[in-house]
Design a protein around this motif. Structure first.
Motif, short mmCIF file in Angstrom:
data_model
loop_
_atom_site.label_atom_id
_atom_site.label_comp_id
_atom_site.label_asym_id
_atom_site.label_seq_id
_atom_site.Cartn_x
_atom_site.Cartn_y
_atom_site.Cartn_z
N PHE A 117 51.24 44.58 56.70
CA PHE A 117 50.38 44.39 57.50
C PHE A 117 50.82 43.20 58.54
N ALA A 118 50.39 43.05 59.64
CA ALA A 118 50.45 41.68 60.58
C ALA A 118 49.16 41.09 60.57
N PRO A 119 49.06 39.86 59.94
CA PRO A 119 47.65 39.18 59.79
C PRO A 119 47.49 38.65 61.32
N ILE A 120 45.84 38.63 61.56
CA ILE A 120 45.62 38.27 62.89
C ILE A 120 44.76 37.05 62.51
N GLY A 121 44.18 36.77 61.60
CA GLY A 121 43.31 35.50 61.41
C GLY A 121 42.28 35.81 60.38
N LEU A 122 41.81 34.62 59.64
CA LEU A 122 40.79 34.75 58.87
C LEU A 122 39.32 34.90 59.75
N VAL A 123 38.17 35.41 58.94
CA VAL A 123 36.87 35.34 60.11
C VAL A 123 36.02 34.65 59.36
N THR A 124 35.58 34.67 57.98
CA THR A 124 34.52 34.14 57.12
C THR A 124 34.76 34.10 56.03
N GLU A 125 33.90 33.02 55.12
CA GLU A 125 33.85 32.98 53.52
C GLU A 125 32.52 33.29 53.33
N VAL A 126 32.18 34.35 52.56
CA VAL A 126 30.78 34.73 52.37
C VAL A 126 30.36 34.51 50.97
N PRO A 127 29.27 33.64 50.59
CA PRO A 127 28.77 33.41 49.39
C PRO A 127 28.36 34.77 48.45
N MET A 128 28.47 34.90 47.30
CA MET A 128 27.44 35.90 46.66
C MET A 128 26.20 35.55 46.11
N THR A 129 25.50 36.81 45.78
CA THR A 129 24.21 36.47 45.18
C THR A 129 24.10 37.29 43.91
N ILE A 130 23.38 37.19 42.76
CA ILE A 130 23.26 38.00 41.84
C ILE A 130 21.78 38.35 41.99
N VAL A 131 21.67 39.84 42.21
CA VAL A 131 20.23 40.42 42.59
C VAL A 131 20.14 41.56 41.36
N ALA A 132 18.76 41.76 41.74
CA ALA A 132 18.15 42.98 40.91
C ALA A 132 17.02 43.65 41.71
N ARG A 133 16.69 44.76 41.27
CA ARG A 133 15.47 45.63 41.62
C ARG A 133 14.41 44.72 41.64
N ARG A 134 13.39 44.91 42.34
CA ARG A 134 12.01 44.12 42.34
C ARG A 134 11.40 43.83 41.04
N ASP A 135 11.34 44.96 40.34
CA ASP A 135 10.82 45.30 39.24
C ASP A 135 11.44 44.85 37.79
N PHE A 136 12.69 44.51 38.17
CA PHE A 136 13.47 44.14 36.73
C PHE A 136 12.94 42.99 36.10
N GLU A 137 12.81 43.03 34.81
CA GLU A 137 12.12 42.28 33.91
C GLU A 137 12.40 40.63 34.06
N PRO A 138 13.77 40.37 33.79
CA PRO A 138 14.19 38.76 33.89
C PRO A 138 13.85 38.28 34.87
N GLU A 139 13.06 37.03 34.78
CA GLU A 139 12.70 36.18 36.10
C GLU A 139 13.76 35.15 36.61
N THR A 140 14.41 34.65 35.41
CA THR A 140 15.35 33.66 35.82
C THR A 140 17.01 33.91 35.49
N LEU A 141 17.86 33.31 36.00
CA LEU A 141 19.30 33.74 35.50
C LEU A 141 19.40 33.48 33.88
N GLU A 142 18.77 32.45 33.33
CA GLU A 142 18.82 32.30 32.18
C GLU A 142 18.30 33.52 31.55
N ASP A 143 17.18 34.14 31.81
CA ASP A 143 16.48 35.15 31.48
C ASP A 143 17.37 36.40 31.20
N LEU A 144 18.08 36.62 32.51
CA LEU A 144 18.93 37.52 33.00
C LEU A 144 20.01 37.77 32.22
#
Ligand code: ASP
Length: 328
Positions: A117-144
């Motif tokens: 490849f011929a690089p053209i340029g960087l675009v962005t750096e995106v953070p990640m999130t740890i997520v779950a379905r709305r009714d997943f039991e754990p409430e906090t990261l510690e619980d998870l």
């Protein structure tokens, strides 16, 4: 002797013709619509970033830009297609960190991210999130974390295939907890989000460009962001470190590439256009709404992307080896 001279002359003329054809192509560029391959499904985080940038670049270049989604195998199918496309500036690739992880995760990759490849340029750096379905039991990261340790493979974890950001994040999480979940691969996290919203899948780790709106609307649960500080778009979501997960920082960098052999004048034109696009108010605001930001202009360059790709390839080779992952 006559023959030799005329042969030499013919060769010289042909070279001249080729040179001017090349120059003319760069001068008229872009004379037709450009395709940007996104190596994941439509509606996902890479697709979202690409469509925003493509719209602004298209205005700058005065030419239509078509986004083509070629999902599957953690982004390697789309990247392979872009690697073998004509090097004429009309087929590009917008891919993320997966360009640097794939060499460590795949035994035989049909392309070399650094030489095909011929690089053209960087675009962005995106953070990640740890997520779950709305009714997943754990409430906090510690619980998870406790829940994952207890339930392991009974938990379903969505990802976009080996080498995708979602898979890397899950790999690091499982490695940190020394346990396994049941991984469910998709062609991109766009469709994975649909299943998370529908409750068919328990959890995933995905970029804010695909999760912010759903978190804000309370449609999914968010346990952590993978940045050192909380982010403006999601002020109520704690950092991984706050929730007890140390050294769990992950930023998903994205780059724009052309196939190797593309006329440097065209690469330069595209890089300038990328810089213009990233400086527009629309892109900056849309990125901010989704928890990210455009890179500064001096990063939207071939050199900056080449360097990022090289250093990240080295880094991920070490991370993958340290996690004891065998390339597939
Ligand atoms: N970026 C991918 C997508 O757009 C997801 C991932 O990397 O996990 O679907």
């Amino acid at each position: 002797m006559r023959k030799t001279i005329s042969t030499l002359l013919a060769v010289a003329l042909a070279a001249g013709a080729a040179f001017s054809a090349h120059g003319a192509a760069a001068q008229d560029y872009p004379a037709q619509p450009i395709t940007i391959i996104v190596p994941f499904s439509a509606g996902g985080p890479t697709d979202t970033v690409t469509r925003l940038v493509a719209q602004a670049m298209s205005e700058d270049l005065g030419q239509q830009i078509v986004v083509q989604n070629v999902g599957g195998a953690g982004g390697t199918l789309g990247a392979a297609q872009a690697a073998t496309a004509a090097a004429d500036g009309y087929t590009l690739l917008l891919h993320h960190i997966g360009m640097s992880t794939a060499p460590a995760l795949y035994q035989s990759l049909p392309y070399d991210p650094q030489t095909d490849f011929a690089p053209i340029g960087l675009v962005t750096e995106v953070p990640m999130t740890i997520v779950a379905r709305r009714d997943f039991e754990p409430e906090t990261l510690e619980d998870l974390l406790a829940h994952i340790r207890e339930n392991g493979e009974n938990i379903t974890y969505a990802n976009a295939g080996v080498g995708a950001a979602s898979q890397l994040c899950g790999m690091l999480l499982m490695d940190a907890l020394d346990t396994r979940m049941t991984e469910v691969p998709y062609q991109g996290t766009g469709p994975a989000m649909t299943d998370l919203l529908g409750g068919q899948i328990d959890m995933m780790c995905d970029q804010t460009t695909n999760t912010t709106t759903q978190i804000q609307a309370g449609e999914i649960k968010a346990y952590a962001v993978t940045t050192p500080e909380r982010i403006d778009a999601l002020p109520d979501v704690p950092t991984a470190a706050e929730g007890g997960l140390e050294n769990f920082e992950l930023a998903i960098w994205h780059g724009l590439y052309a196939p190797v052999g593309t006329d440097p004048a065209i690469v330069e034109r595209l890089s300038a256009s990328l810089q213009t696009a990233l400086a527009t108010e629309t892109v900056a605001q849309s990125f901010a709404d989704l928890g990210t930001a455009p890179v500064p202009a001096d990063q939207a360059t071939p050199d900056a992307l080449a360097e990022k790709l090289a250093t990240q390839t080295e880094l991920w080779a070490e991370v993958v080896a340290a996690a004891g992952v065998t390339p597939q």
